[in-house]
Design a protein around this motif. Sequence first.
Motif, PDB file in Angstrom:
ATOM      1  N   TYR A  78       6.334  -9.115  -9.544  1.00 51.04           N
ATOM      2  CA  TYR A  78       7.903  -9.400 -10.480  1.00 51.04           C
ATOM      3  C   TYR A  78       9.058  -8.907 -10.904  1.00 51.04           C
ATOM      4  CZ  TYR A  78       3.887 -12.357 -11.476  1.00 51.04           C
ATOM      5  OH  TYR A  78       2.150 -13.352 -10.839  1.00 51.04           O
ATOM      6  N   GLN A  79       9.141  -6.944  -9.932  1.00 46.44           N
ATOM      7  CA  GLN A  79      10.155  -7.176 -11.118  1.00 46.44           C
ATOM      8  C   GLN A  79      11.452  -7.122  -9.903  1.00 46.44           C
ATOM      9  OE1 GLN A  79       9.825  -4.998 -14.501  1.00 46.44           O
ATOM     10  NE2 GLN A  79       8.895  -6.114 -14.471  1.00 46.44           N
ATOM     11  N   TYR A  80      11.164  -6.565  -8.602  1.00 45.00           N
ATOM     12  CA  TYR A  80      12.288  -6.949  -7.546  1.00 45.00           C
ATOM     13  C   TYR A  80      12.158  -8.463  -6.951  1.00 45.00           C
ATOM     14  CZ  TYR A  80      10.879  -2.086  -8.363  1.00 45.00           C
ATOM     15  OH  TYR A  80      10.198  -0.852  -8.683  1.00 45.00           O
ATOM     16  N   VAL A  81      13.517  -8.870  -7.317  1.00 43.32           N
ATOM     17  CA  VAL A  81      14.224 -10.622  -6.499  1.00 43.32           C
ATOM     18  C   VAL A  81      14.003 -10.126  -5.284  1.00 43.32           C
ATOM     19  CG1 VAL A  81      15.705 -12.152  -6.677  1.00 43.32           C
ATOM     20  CG2 VAL A  81      16.069 -10.377  -8.165  1.00 43.32           C
ATOM     21  N   ILE A  82      13.904  -9.476  -4.336  1.00 43.06           N
ATOM     22  CA  ILE A  82      13.841  -9.002  -2.473  1.00 43.06           C
ATOM     23  C   ILE A  82      12.538  -9.870  -2.546  1.00 43.06           C
ATOM     24  CG2 ILE A  82      12.853  -6.826  -2.774  1.00 43.06           C
ATOM     25  CD1 ILE A  82      14.745  -6.530  -0.397  1.00 43.06           C
ATOM     26  N   TRP A 140       6.938 -13.793  -5.741  1.00 42.49           N
ATOM     27  CA  TRP A 140       6.362 -12.956  -6.895  1.00 42.49           C
ATOM     28  C   TRP A 140       4.389 -13.713  -6.351  1.00 42.49           C
ATOM     29  CZ3 TRP A 140       7.064 -16.647 -11.732  1.00 42.49           C
ATOM     30  CH2 TRP A 140       8.395 -16.200 -12.085  1.00 42.49           C
ATOM     31  N   ASN A 141       4.274 -13.568  -4.826  1.00 44.06           N
ATOM     32  CA  ASN A 141       2.974 -12.958  -4.731  1.00 44.06           C
ATOM     33  C   ASN A 141       2.584 -11.432  -4.126  1.00 44.06           C
ATOM     34  OD1 ASN A 141       2.742 -15.672  -5.179  1.00 44.06           O
ATOM     35  ND2 ASN A 141       2.590 -16.391  -2.845  1.00 44.06           N
ATOM     36  N   TYR A 142       3.606 -10.945  -3.874  1.00 46.85           N
ATOM     37  CA  TYR A 142       3.893  -9.790  -3.363  1.00 46.85           C
ATOM     38  C   TYR A 142       3.700  -8.204  -4.722  1.00 46.85           C
ATOM     39  CZ  TYR A 142       4.308  -6.049  -0.439  1.00 46.85           C
ATOM     40  OH  TYR A 142       4.617  -4.389   0.869  1.00 46.85           O
ATOM     41  N   GLY A 143       2.769  -7.810  -4.356  1.00 46.67           N
ATOM     42  CA  GLY A 143       2.509  -6.302  -5.442  1.00 46.67           C
ATOM     43  C   GLY A 143       1.569  -6.739  -6.380  1.00 46.67           C
ATOM     44  N   ILE A 144       1.708  -5.745  -7.071  1.00 46.93           N
ATOM     45  CA  ILE A 144       0.516  -5.868  -8.262  1.00 46.93           C
ATOM     46  C   ILE A 144       1.226  -5.392  -9.442  1.00 46.93           C
ATOM     47  CG2 ILE A 144      -0.133  -3.544  -8.059  1.00 46.93           C
ATOM     48  CD1 ILE A 144      -3.175  -3.539  -8.713  1.00 46.93           C
ATOM     49  N   GLU A 145       0.078  -6.017 -10.878  1.00 44.01           N
ATOM     50  CA  GLU A 145       0.908  -5.431 -12.132  1.00 44.01           C
ATOM     51  C   GLU A 145       0.191  -4.864 -12.714  1.00 44.01           C
ATOM     52  OE1 GLU A 145       0.741  -9.674 -14.216  1.00 44.01           O
ATOM     53  OE2 GLU A 145      -0.469 -10.076 -12.742  1.00 44.01           O
ATOM     54  N   THR A 146       0.999  -3.798 -13.047  1.00 46.29           N
ATOM     55  CA  THR A 146       0.320  -2.695 -13.915  1.00 46.29           C
ATOM     56  C   THR A 146       0.485  -1.952 -14.579  1.00 46.29           C
ATOM     57  OG1 THR A 146       1.625  -0.601 -12.752  1.00 46.29           O
ATOM     58  CG2 THR A 146      -1.068  -1.265 -12.033  1.00 46.29           C
ATOM     59  N   ILE A 147       1.848  -2.788 -15.567  1.00 49.29           N
ATOM     60  CA  ILE A 147       3.236  -1.977 -16.414  1.00 49.29           C
ATOM     61  C   ILE A 147       2.102  -2.485 -17.665  1.00 49.29           C
ATOM     62  CG2 ILE A 147       4.695  -2.483 -18.126  1.00 49.29           C
ATOM     63  CD1 ILE A 147       6.298  -2.666 -15.127  1.00 49.29           C
ATOM     64  N   ASP A 148       1.548  -3.730 -17.858  1.00 50.78           N
ATOM     65  CA  ASP A 148       1.417  -4.000 -18.842  1.00 50.78           C
ATOM     66  C   ASP A 148      -0.083  -2.821 -19.307  1.00 50.78           C
ATOM     67  OD1 ASP A 148      -0.171  -5.195 -17.169  1.00 50.78           O
ATOM     68  OD2 ASP A 148      -0.936  -6.640 -18.381  1.00 50.78           O
ATOM     69  N   LEU A 149      -1.325  -2.526 -18.492  1.00 47.83           N
ATOM     70  CA  LEU A 149      -2.597  -1.654 -18.637  1.00 47.83           C
ATOM     71  C   LEU A 149      -2.308  -0.759 -18.963  1.00 47.83           C
ATOM     72  CD1 LEU A 149      -3.453  -2.266 -14.748  1.00 47.83           C
ATOM     73  CD2 LEU A 149      -4.377  -2.721 -16.910  1.00 47.83           C
ATOM     74  N   TYR A 150      -0.820   0.388 -19.215  1.00 49.25           N
ATOM     75  CA  TYR A 150      -0.590   1.630 -20.690  1.00 49.25           C
ATOM     76  C   TYR A 150      -1.242   0.866 -22.253  1.00 49.25           C
ATOM     77  CZ  TYR A 150       1.971   4.629 -21.980  1.00 49.25           C
ATOM     78  OH  TYR A 150       2.211   6.229 -22.699  1.00 49.25           O
TER      79      TYR A 150
END
Length: 134
Positions: A55-59, A62-72
């Motif tokens: 969800y961080q890069y427009v290119i 939304w199915n690509y990548g992993i969410e890790t920011i909120d684990l901090y």
Amino acid sequence: MIPSTTGFLDKDFEITQQPTYTHLMQLDNKMIRGYTDGQEAMRQAIFKILQTERYQYVIYSWNYGIETIDLYGQPVAWVCPELERRITEALTCDDRITSVSDFDFGTSKKGVVHCTFTAHTIFGDVQAEREVNF
């Protein structure tokens, strides 16, 4: 005159599998040189998926990548099972990856979870790892 749509345009096409032939990333010397295919291409695809924040890069979709920011800032007892779920979810979006297993978690440094796992692909098993700040 309007062209007729007989022939090529009338045929149905079906993509049965994503291609794996791609440019080779040489991470040790920070170069992209040559091409790769098969299991090595899958190792590279897994690396790219796990290094891209969802969800961080427009290119990227939304199915690509992993969410890790909120684990901090979360407790490690919650981060480990959540990271396992998120890695599995991120990688199984790719049709070439059938499952993910053999998760092993460790903390080598304070505030960092090191995770190793096995991704089962149509080209064979790929060992991978990911570190996450918590």
